[in-house]
Every structure is written in structure tokens, then in C-alpha cells.
Design an enzyme around this catalytic site. Structure first.
Site, PDB file in Angstrom:
ATOM      1  N   ASP A 190      -9.493   7.906  -8.187  1.00  0.00           N
ATOM      2  CA  ASP A 190      -9.753   8.899  -7.138  1.00  0.00           C
ATOM      3  C   ASP A 190     -11.266   9.033  -7.008  1.00  0.00           C
ATOM      4  OD1 ASP A 190     -10.156  11.151  -5.571  1.00  0.00           O
ATOM      5  OD2 ASP A 190      -8.394  12.188  -6.362  1.00  0.00           O
TER       6      ASP A 190
ATOM      7  N   HIS B 115      -9.727   1.308  -0.515  1.00  0.00           N
ATOM      8  CA  HIS B 115      -9.735   2.003   0.775  1.00  0.00           C
ATOM      9  C   HIS B 115     -11.155   1.880   1.319  1.00  0.00           C
ATOM     10  CE1 HIS B 115      -5.992   3.666  -0.641  1.00  0.00           C
ATOM     11  NE2 HIS B 115      -5.823   4.381   0.446  1.00  0.00           N
TER      12      HIS B 115
ATOM     13  N   ASP C 247       2.023   6.487   2.605  1.00  0.00           N
ATOM     14  CA  ASP C 247       2.672   7.651   1.975  1.00  0.00           C
ATOM     15  C   ASP C 247       3.958   7.935   2.746  1.00  0.00           C
ATOM     16  OD1 ASP C 247       0.394   8.618   0.126  1.00  0.00           O
ATOM     17  OD2 ASP C 247      -0.618   8.436   2.047  1.00  0.00           O
TER      18      ASP C 247
ATOM     19  N   GLU D  38     -12.315   4.331   6.105  1.00  0.00           N
ATOM     20  CA  GLU D  38     -11.172   5.104   6.595  1.00  0.00           C
ATOM     21  C   GLU D  38     -11.656   6.153   7.601  1.00  0.00           C
ATOM     22  OE1 GLU D  38      -9.067   6.670   3.223  1.00  0.00           O
ATOM     23  OE2 GLU D  38      -7.380   7.314   4.446  1.00  0.00           O
TER      24      GLU D  38
ATOM     25  N   HIS E 234       0.852  -1.193   0.000  1.00  0.00           N
ATOM     26  CA  HIS E 234       0.000   0.000   0.000  1.00  0.00           C
ATOM     27  C   HIS E 234       0.887   1.242   0.000  1.00  0.00           C
ATOM     28  CE1 HIS E 234      -3.987   1.940   1.458  1.00  0.00           C
ATOM     29  NE2 HIS E 234      -3.166   2.907   1.063  1.00  0.00           N
TER      30      HIS E 234
ATOM     31  N   SER F 188      -0.995   4.568  -8.209  1.00  0.00           N
ATOM     32  CA  SER F 188      -1.010   6.000  -8.522  1.00  0.00           C
ATOM     33  C   SER F 188      -2.197   6.343  -9.415  1.00  0.00           C
ATOM     34  CB  SER F 188       0.294   6.404  -9.219  1.00  0.00           C
ATOM     35  OG  SER F 188       0.414   7.807  -9.229  1.00  0.00           O
ATOM     36  N   THR F 189      -2.695   7.559  -9.247  1.00  0.00           N
ATOM     37  CA  THR F 189      -3.835   8.038 -10.018  1.00  0.00           C
ATOM     38  C   THR F 189      -3.337   8.705 -11.296  1.00  0.00           C
ATOM     39  OG1 THR F 189      -4.555   8.753  -7.809  1.00  0.00           O
ATOM     40  CG2 THR F 189      -6.043   9.239  -9.668  1.00  0.00           C
ATOM     41  N   PRO F 190      -3.663   8.169 -12.471  1.00  0.00           N
ATOM     42  CA  PRO F 190      -3.204   8.819 -13.710  1.00  0.00           C
ATOM     43  C   PRO F 190      -3.784  10.228 -13.809  1.00  0.00           C
ATOM     44  CG  PRO F 190      -4.140   6.640 -14.146  1.00  0.00           C
ATOM     45  CD  PRO F 190      -4.448   6.960 -12.720  1.00  0.00           C
TER      46      PRO F 190
ATOM     47  N   HIS G 180       1.187   4.895  -2.185  1.00  0.00           N
ATOM     48  CA  HIS G 180       0.766   5.839  -3.233  1.00  0.00           C
ATOM     49  C   HIS G 180       2.009   6.541  -3.756  1.00  0.00           C
ATOM     50  CE1 HIS G 180      -3.532   5.611  -2.043  1.00  0.00           C
ATOM     51  NE2 HIS G 180      -3.036   5.440  -0.826  1.00  0.00           N
TER      52      HIS G 180
HETATM   53  P1  IMP Z   1      -0.926   9.538  -6.437  1.00  0.00           P
HETATM   54  O1  IMP Z   1      -2.177   8.753  -6.747  1.00  0.00           O
HETATM   55  O2  IMP Z   1       0.331   8.857  -6.825  1.00  0.00           O
HETATM   56  O3  IMP Z   1      -1.014  10.939  -7.000  1.00  0.00           O
HETATM   57  O4  IMP Z   1      -0.823   9.650  -4.838  1.00  0.00           O
HETATM   58  C1  IMP Z   1      -1.527  10.598  -4.072  1.00  0.00           C
HETATM   59  C2  IMP Z   1      -3.013  10.276  -4.050  1.00  0.00           C
HETATM   60  O5  IMP Z   1      -3.234   9.046  -3.345  1.00  0.00           O
HETATM   61  C3  IMP Z   1      -3.870  11.279  -3.274  1.00  0.00           C
HETATM   62  O6  IMP Z   1      -4.232  12.369  -4.090  1.00  0.00           O
HETATM   63  C4  IMP Z   1      -5.062  10.439  -2.863  1.00  0.00           C
HETATM   64  O7  IMP Z   1      -5.993  10.333  -3.920  1.00  0.00           O
HETATM   65  C5  IMP Z   1      -4.454   9.072  -2.627  1.00  0.00           C
HETATM   66  N1  IMP Z   1      -4.147   8.847  -1.215  1.00  0.00           N
HETATM   67  C6  IMP Z   1      -2.956   8.902  -0.592  1.00  0.00           C
HETATM   68  N2  IMP Z   1      -3.083   8.598   0.721  1.00  0.00           N
HETATM   69  C7  IMP Z   1      -4.368   8.335   0.921  1.00  0.00           C
HETATM   70  C8  IMP Z   1      -5.123   7.938   2.059  1.00  0.00           C
HETATM   71  O8  IMP Z   1      -4.645   7.762   3.193  1.00  0.00           O
HETATM   72  N3  IMP Z   1      -6.452   7.779   1.869  1.00  0.00           N
HETATM   73  C9  IMP Z   1      -7.054   7.928   0.669  1.00  0.00           C
HETATM   74  N4  IMP Z   1      -6.376   8.284  -0.420  1.00  0.00           N
HETATM   75  C10 IMP Z   1      -5.054   8.498  -0.302  1.00  0.00           C
HETATM   76 ZN    ZN Z   2      -3.848   4.881   1.059  1.00  0.00          ZN
END
Ligand code: IMP
Ligand code: ZN
Length: 348
Positions: free
Chosen positions: A142, A202, A288, A205, A18, A100-102, A20
Site C-alpha cells: 500500500d 498501479h 474489485d 491512475e 487484477h 492483497s495487502t498483508p 484485490h
Molecule cells: P486488500 O489489499 O485485499 O485489502 O484490498 C483492498 C486494497 O486494495 C485497498 O485498500 C487498496 O489499497 C487496494 N486497491 C483496491 N482497488 C484499488 C484501486 O483501484 N487503486 C488502487 N488501489 C486499490
Molecule cells: Zn487495482
């Protein structure tokens, strides 16, 4: 100076499930990004939550927005992904599932497809450089972005699942849990499942998600992120717990993230204890590592100190995480062998 105890956790072979991508960017990499974009006037205090500090969950999500400003080109993504992979490897992680979110960016020409391609490129480059870690990728939805974007993301993941030589293995559902409704995302998640993508969601939470969790557990997902408020002791319900147990769905637990994001009051009250005592599959993860200033060795050490785990128990915990990975059985076998080969004397 590192003492013997620290060394045990650092040398412990680990599985990270897990993480991100943009939340995992280290201080060093942030520094490089800031120097690429000085005009943004971004300081380190805006991209990480230091030792002893805590933030509301909402403030944590603001931090991601700042990091996203710093990471908006293919070049940035390549550097960030490559640095993050090497840092996990240096911390003793042998198998990593990055998520990761594209994103797209009209100004830099970044497209969602390029985004995924670039993460895959970083994984392949690290492999060809001989970095000792097996890395897979989960494409993230997301939740804030609703039904259509979720479906578009699943289609993108599907495409890459077929063309990435096994690197894209699943879907993550994440984002601010107080925004959006999981119900709207069900068709996309169902499609992902039907086409063979694994699901890590998730779940619960924050306390207000009981109905949503119930609905999403019916899919059922292959793993749960956090699941903080599922159990009855914190306002969840026995029926939610029963569903998790019935489907034997592993939980990804991120202690520091939950404490710093204030969804859990302190380490000793973390839901690790509840699920561990049930003997349910749980995997310690970082969430993270950059934003929460931690790493996986530290998280294992914290869990051991807080809940009084012996070295044998810690070893077992890291070994059993292999059962929960999304890569195929052949990879599980290779990892199991790696654990056997590196097992210290005195640990059964
Ligand atoms: P990315 O998807 O690589 O840009 O990583 C950051 C993104 O991961 C954030 O904008 C959130 O959408 C998601 N994210 C990171 N940590 C959490 C968490 O603890 N809960 C929910 N979403 C998270
Ligand atoms: Zn997370």
C-alpha cells in the site's frame, strides 16, 4: 433469464490478473461477515457501489476501510479468500492472480505473516477440493505506508516465494494514488525484481502522476494496473507510451472500476480503445468485483458491446491474456490447451 449472449461470456474461459482480495468480496460473503460482527453496524450500502452509482476515488477508498473492519481475523481471511476463489471459478475464470495487502491487528492477534499464510491456505484448500482454477498470489504494497513497510512487504513476499511451492509470484503496488510518492518505494521494488518476484504496478491512475510513472517505468514493471493517464490524449505523454511499447508491458484494464471511480468519464471513453487499437497486450480485469458490483464475464461483455468486438476478437482477448500471467511457461502451456479444448465451433 440469461440469454445466449450472456452465456457466451460466462462460458468463455478467462484469466483474471487484477483482483484485490478485499475489494472482491461478494454480497453473500459480506452478509456472513456482518452477521459475525453485528456490533459494527455496517450496512451493505457501505461496502459496495451498486448499478448506475458512481463515487469519487476517495470515497472508494473509504469503502475498503469499512471492509477491512469486517475482515480482521484469520478465520475471516480464510472464508473471504476461499469464497472469492470459488466465485471466480464459477464465473469461468481458469487462472486467477489474487492480490492483497498483508495487515496486522493487535486485537485479534493477526500478523502479516499469518495473513499471507492464510491466503495461501485458502488457495491450497480450494485446490484440494478440486475447484477448477489455478490461483496465484501477489503480495501488495500500500503506497500510503512508505519506504520501510514496502521493504518489509517485499521481504515477506520473498520468503513466501521460496516456501509456497510457486503460489506467491509477485508484488502489487496499489493504494490511494493521491497519497505517497512512488520514488520512495523504488528500492523495495528494485529488490523485489532482483530476487525474482514479478511486478504489477498501479500506474497513472490519476492525472498527476507523470513524473512518478516515468520513474517506475524505468524498472520496468512486468505489468501495469490501469495506466489510465499514460497516453497523450488524456494529458499523458508519447514518451511514457513509448516506454510501455518498448518494454511491451501489458496493461490490466478494469472498465467498471474506472467508470464507477470516476477516473474515466464513461465506458466509450475508456483507454481500452487506445491500447487495443495499437495492438498492445491488454487484459480485461475486475479490480474489485465486490465493491464495484461486477464480475469478469460482465466486463468482457461490456468491452465487446462498447467497442464492437466480435466473438472471435473476444476469444482472442481472453486467450492472449495467458501470455501475461506470472506463473511459469508450463502453466501457460496447460492453459493454452484448456482454451483449445473448449473453443466453440465457429471461432477461429
Ligand atoms: P486488500 O489489499 O485485499 O485489502 O484490498 C483492498 C486494497 O486494495 C485497498 O485498500 C487498496 O489499497 C487496494 N486497491 C483496491 N482497488 C484499488 C484501486 O483501484 N487503486 C488502487 N488501489 C486499490
Ligand atoms: Zn487495482
Amino acid at each position: 433469464m440469461e440469454n445466449e449472449t450472456d452465456a457466451f461470456y460466462r462460458e468463455l474461459p478467462k484469466v483474471e490478473l487484477h483482483a484485490h482480495l478485499n475489494g472482491s468480496v461478494s454480497f453473500k460473503t459480506i452478509e456472513k461477515l456482518i452477521s459475525r460482527k453485528p456490533h459494527l453496524n455496517i450496512g451493505h450500502d457501505m461496502t459496495a457501489i451498486g448499478k448506475g452509482q458512481r463515487r469519487t476515488l476517495d470515497e472508494c477508498f473509504q469503502v475498503f476501510k469499512v471492509i477491512h473492519q469486517l475482515v480482521d481475523t484469520e478465520e475471516d481471511i480464510l472464508m473471504v479468500a476461499s469464497d472469492v476463489i470459488k466465485e471466480f471459478a464459477a464465473d469461468g475464470v481458469k487462472y486467477l492472480e489474487l492480490r492483497s495487502t498483508p495487515r496486522e491487528d493487535k486485537n485479534t492477534g493477526l500478523t502479516k505473516k499469518k495473513y499471507v499464510e492464510t491466503v495461501i491456505k485458502a488457495i491450497q484448500q480450494c485446490k484440494s477440493e478440486g475447484v477448477d482454477i489455478d490461483v496465484r498470489f501477489l503480495v501488495a504494497i500500500d503506497r500510503r505506508n512508505g519506504t520501510d513497510v514496502a521493504m518489509e512487504t517485499v521481504k515477506l513476499a520473498e520468503e513466501f516465494m521460496l516456501s509456497s511451492d510457486g503460489l506467491v509470484v509477485g508484488i502489487d503496488l496499489s493504494g490511494d494514488p493521491t497519497i505517497g510518492d512512488g520514488k520512495d518505494l523504488l528500492p523495495a521494488l528494485q529488490r523485489a525484481k532482483n530476487c525474482g518476484l514479478k511486478l504489477s504496478l498501479h500506474l497513472s491512475e490519476v492525472p498527476s502522476q507523470l513524473e512518478e510513472s516515468d520513474l517506475l517505468l524505468n524498472l520496468p514493471p512486468d505489468r501495469i494496473g490501469h495506466g489510465t493517464f499514460l497516453h497523450p490524449e488524456v494529458g499523458g505523454s508519447q514518451s511514457l507510451v513509448d516506454k510501455v511499447l518498448k518494454h511491451n508491458i501489458p496493461l490490466e484494464l478494469c472498465l467498471t472500476s474506472n467508470v464507477k471511480g470516476r477516473t474515466v468519464p464513461c465506458y466509450s471513453k475508456h483507454h481500452f480503445k487506445y491500447w487495443y487499437e495499437l495492438g498492445h497486450p491488454i487484459v480485461i480485469c475486475t479490480d474489485d468485483k465486490g465493491v464495484f458490483s461486477t464480475d469478469l464475464s460482465q466486463e468482457y461483455q461490456l468491452a465487446a458491446f462498447t467497442f464492437g468486438l466480435s466473438r472471435e476478437a473476444v476469444w482472442q482477448l481472453s486467450q492472449r491474456a495467458i501470455d501475461c500471467i506470472f506463473a511459469p511457461d508450463t502453466v501457460k502451456q496447460q492453459l493454452r490447451q484448456k482454451w483449445i479444448d473448449t473453443q466453440p465451433q465457429g471461432i477461429k
